[in-house]
Design a protein around this motif. Sequence first.
Motif, PDB file in Angstrom:
ATOM      1  N   ALA A 188       0.828  -1.213   0.000  1.00 18.03           N
ATOM      2  CA  ALA A 188       0.000   0.000   0.000  1.00 18.03           C
ATOM      3  C   ALA A 188       0.860   1.262   0.000  1.00 18.03           C
ATOM      4  CB  ALA A 188      -0.933  -0.012   1.210  1.00 18.03           C
ATOM      5  N   VAL A 189       1.870   1.296   0.866  1.00 17.25           N
ATOM      6  CA  VAL A 189       2.728   2.486   0.965  1.00 17.25           C
ATOM      7  C   VAL A 189       3.537   2.675  -0.315  1.00 17.25           C
ATOM      8  CG1 VAL A 189       4.721   3.468   2.172  1.00 17.25           C
ATOM      9  CG2 VAL A 189       2.853   2.415   3.471  1.00 17.25           C
ATOM     10  N   THR A 190       4.070   1.585  -0.849  1.00 13.68           N
ATOM     11  CA  THR A 190       4.883   1.699  -2.063  1.00 13.68           C
ATOM     12  C   THR A 190       4.037   2.133  -3.255  1.00 13.68           C
ATOM     13  OG1 THR A 190       6.247  -0.114  -1.204  1.00 13.68           O
ATOM     14  CG2 THR A 190       6.592   0.527  -3.493  1.00 13.68           C
ATOM     15  N   LEU A 191       2.820   1.633  -3.352  1.00 19.12           N
ATOM     16  CA  LEU A 191       1.915   2.066  -4.423  1.00 19.12           C
ATOM     17  C   LEU A 191       1.631   3.556  -4.320  1.00 19.12           C
ATOM     18  CD1 LEU A 191      -0.693  -0.856  -4.590  1.00 19.12           C
ATOM     19  CD2 LEU A 191       0.932  -0.203  -6.373  1.00 19.12           C
ATOM     20  N   LEU A 192       1.345   4.026  -3.115  1.00 18.98           N
ATOM     21  CA  LEU A 192       1.041   5.440  -2.918  1.00 18.98           C
ATOM     22  C   LEU A 192       2.242   6.317  -3.263  1.00 18.98           C
ATOM     23  CD1 LEU A 192      -0.773   7.730  -1.933  1.00 18.98           C
ATOM     24  CD2 LEU A 192       0.029   7.264   0.402  1.00 18.98           C
ATOM     25  N   LEU A 193       3.415   5.965  -2.736  1.00 16.11           N
ATOM     26  CA  LEU A 193       4.615   6.751  -3.010  1.00 16.11           C
ATOM     27  C   LEU A 193       4.991   6.705  -4.494  1.00 16.11           C
ATOM     28  CD1 LEU A 193       6.854   5.816   0.071  1.00 16.11           C
ATOM     29  CD2 LEU A 193       5.541   7.922  -0.304  1.00 16.11           C
ATOM     30  N   SER A 194       4.779   5.559  -5.117  1.00 16.36           N
ATOM     31  CA  SER A 194       5.092   5.425  -6.544  1.00 16.36           C
ATOM     32  C   SER A 194       4.188   6.309  -7.384  1.00 16.36           C
ATOM     33  CB  SER A 194       4.951   3.957  -6.973  1.00 16.36           C
ATOM     34  OG  SER A 194       5.841   3.133  -6.261  1.00 16.36           O
ATOM     35  N   TRP A 195       2.915   6.371  -7.020  1.00 15.31           N
ATOM     36  CA  TRP A 195       1.982   7.246  -7.750  1.00 15.31           C
ATOM     37  C   TRP A 195       2.388   8.706  -7.600  1.00 15.31           C
ATOM     38  CZ3 TRP A 195      -1.494  10.941  -5.716  1.00 15.31           C
ATOM     39  CH2 TRP A 195      -2.331  11.519  -6.688  1.00 15.31           C
ATOM     40  N   ILE A 196       2.744   9.100  -6.378  1.00 20.38           N
ATOM     41  CA  ILE A 196       3.163  10.487  -6.131  1.00 20.38           C
ATOM     42  C   ILE A 196       4.428  10.807  -6.929  1.00 20.38           C
ATOM     43  CG2 ILE A 196       4.044  12.079  -4.385  1.00 20.38           C
ATOM     44  CD1 ILE A 196       2.226  10.657  -2.362  1.00 20.38           C
ATOM     45  N   MET A 197       5.402   9.895  -6.896  1.00 18.01           N
ATOM     46  CA  MET A 197       6.654  10.130  -7.607  1.00 18.01           C
ATOM     47  C   MET A 197       6.445  10.181  -9.114  1.00 18.01           C
ATOM     48  SD  MET A 197      10.212   7.984  -7.348  1.00 18.01           S
ATOM     49  CE  MET A 197      11.601   8.365  -8.436  1.00 18.01           C
ATOM     50  N   THR A 198       5.592   9.296  -9.625  1.00 15.84           N
ATOM     51  CA  THR A 198       5.329   9.275 -11.067  1.00 15.84           C
ATOM     52  C   THR A 198       4.638  10.555 -11.506  1.00 15.84           C
ATOM     53  OG1 THR A 198       5.143   6.854 -11.065  1.00 15.84           O
ATOM     54  CG2 THR A 198       4.167   8.035 -12.921  1.00 15.84           C
ATOM     55  N   LYS A 199       3.648  10.969 -10.750  1.00 15.28           N
ATOM     56  CA  LYS A 199       2.823  12.126 -11.111  1.00 15.28           C
ATOM     57  C   LYS A 199       3.595  13.430 -11.019  1.00 15.28           C
ATOM     58  CE  LYS A 199      -1.626  14.345 -10.100  1.00 15.28           C
ATOM     59  NZ  LYS A 199      -2.136  14.239 -11.498  1.00 15.28           N
ATOM     60  N   TYR A 200       4.377  13.572  -9.962  1.00 12.26           N
ATOM     61  CA  TYR A 200       4.991  14.879  -9.692  1.00 12.26           C
ATOM     62  C   TYR A 200       6.499  14.949 -10.017  1.00 12.26           C
ATOM     63  CZ  TYR A 200       0.602  15.799  -7.327  1.00 12.26           C
ATOM     64  OH  TYR A 200      -0.731  15.966  -7.045  1.00 12.26           O
ATOM     65  N   VAL A 201       7.123  13.807 -10.274  1.00 12.17           N
ATOM     66  CA  VAL A 201       8.550  13.817 -10.584  1.00 12.17           C
ATOM     67  C   VAL A 201       8.832  13.192 -11.953  1.00 12.17           C
ATOM     68  CG1 VAL A 201      10.860  13.068  -9.860  1.00 12.17           C
ATOM     69  CG2 VAL A 201       9.136  13.692  -8.130  1.00 12.17           C
ATOM     70  N   ASP A 202       8.462  11.928 -12.078  1.00 12.91           N
ATOM     71  CA  ASP A 202       8.833  11.175 -13.292  1.00 12.91           C
ATOM     72  C   ASP A 202       8.133  11.700 -14.540  1.00 12.91           C
ATOM     73  OD1 ASP A 202      10.342   9.163 -14.507  1.00 12.91           O
ATOM     74  OD2 ASP A 202       8.644   7.796 -14.492  1.00 12.91           O
ATOM     75  N   ALA A 203       6.807  11.906 -14.442  1.00 11.15           N
ATOM     76  CA  ALA A 203       6.041  12.328 -15.622  1.00 11.15           C
ATOM     77  C   ALA A 203       6.511  13.692 -16.132  1.00 11.15           C
ATOM     78  CB  ALA A 203       4.554  12.379 -15.277  1.00 11.15           C
ATOM     79  N   GLY A 204       6.903  14.566 -15.224  1.00 14.63           N
ATOM     80  CA  GLY A 204       7.366  15.891 -15.635  1.00 14.63           C
ATOM     81  C   GLY A 204       8.714  15.889 -16.297  1.00 14.63           C
ATOM     82  N   GLY A 205       9.473  14.799 -16.110  1.00 10.85           N
ATOM     83  CA  GLY A 205      10.793  14.734 -16.691  1.00 10.85           C
ATOM     84  C   GLY A 205      10.847  14.035 -18.031  1.00 10.85           C
ATOM     85  N   ILE A 206       9.713  13.508 -18.468  1.00 14.90           N
ATOM     86  CA  ILE A 206       9.665  12.798 -19.742  1.00 14.90           C
ATOM     87  C   ILE A 206       9.516  13.772 -20.890  1.00 14.90           C
ATOM     88  CG2 ILE A 206       8.401  11.096 -21.145  1.00 14.90           C
ATOM     89  CD1 ILE A 206       7.598   9.727 -18.570  1.00 14.90           C
TER      90      ILE A 206
END
Length: 206
Positions: A188-206
């Motif tokens: 649960a925690v890893t899914l939540l953190l992964s979504w946050i990281m993807t949305k606000y960090v990873d997606a913006g760097g693509i």
Amino acid sequence: SMWTMSIELYGSLLVFAFLSLTHGSRNRMAGLVMLFLFFMLTGREFYTAFLLGISLNYTEHAKATLNKYFRIVLCTLLMVAALLLGSFPAKFDVSGTIFEHVPAGILVYWEWYQVIGAYLLVLAFVLAPGLQRFVSLRVFRFLGYISFSFYLLHPVVISSLSCYLLLHLLPRFGYNHSVAYIFIVTIAVTLLLSWIMTKYVDAGGI
């Protein structure tokens, strides 16, 4: 899990280089086989997985010629074989497993089992439109969306939060119950953190 990063980088470059140099060539399959043999004979089985991935592209174009019912049987056999090969113990401790009955002459190739198992699993999905529709459901698309962040974050969560919880829950609930609770919390925690990281960090760097 970071030890795979260099393999992924060089493997990706290998794919790009091969496809660029063999585009439109009638000898691309021969080149693919030669490269495969080179990496196999030099003990670099991880790079052969990238070459097997290239072959899946050619399989995608050829699958239309296969009979529907033959494809169903073939895909079932491929998935069974993939699960068996993929379950080979990572530390070669085959005692108590189905592999302890495998002849020693075959076990010497154990480093290839998981590579081939992964290839057969993906091949089954390539050949089966029904399986492709199944993994195209929204939940699987979401998991694909956050997969890279999940890959990066899961060792951090396991080595911090999960270990902390194990130390505190083990004396009270015992090993089996503690691991079950920790598994749920870790996912649960890893899914939540992964979504946050993807949305606000990873997606913006693509």
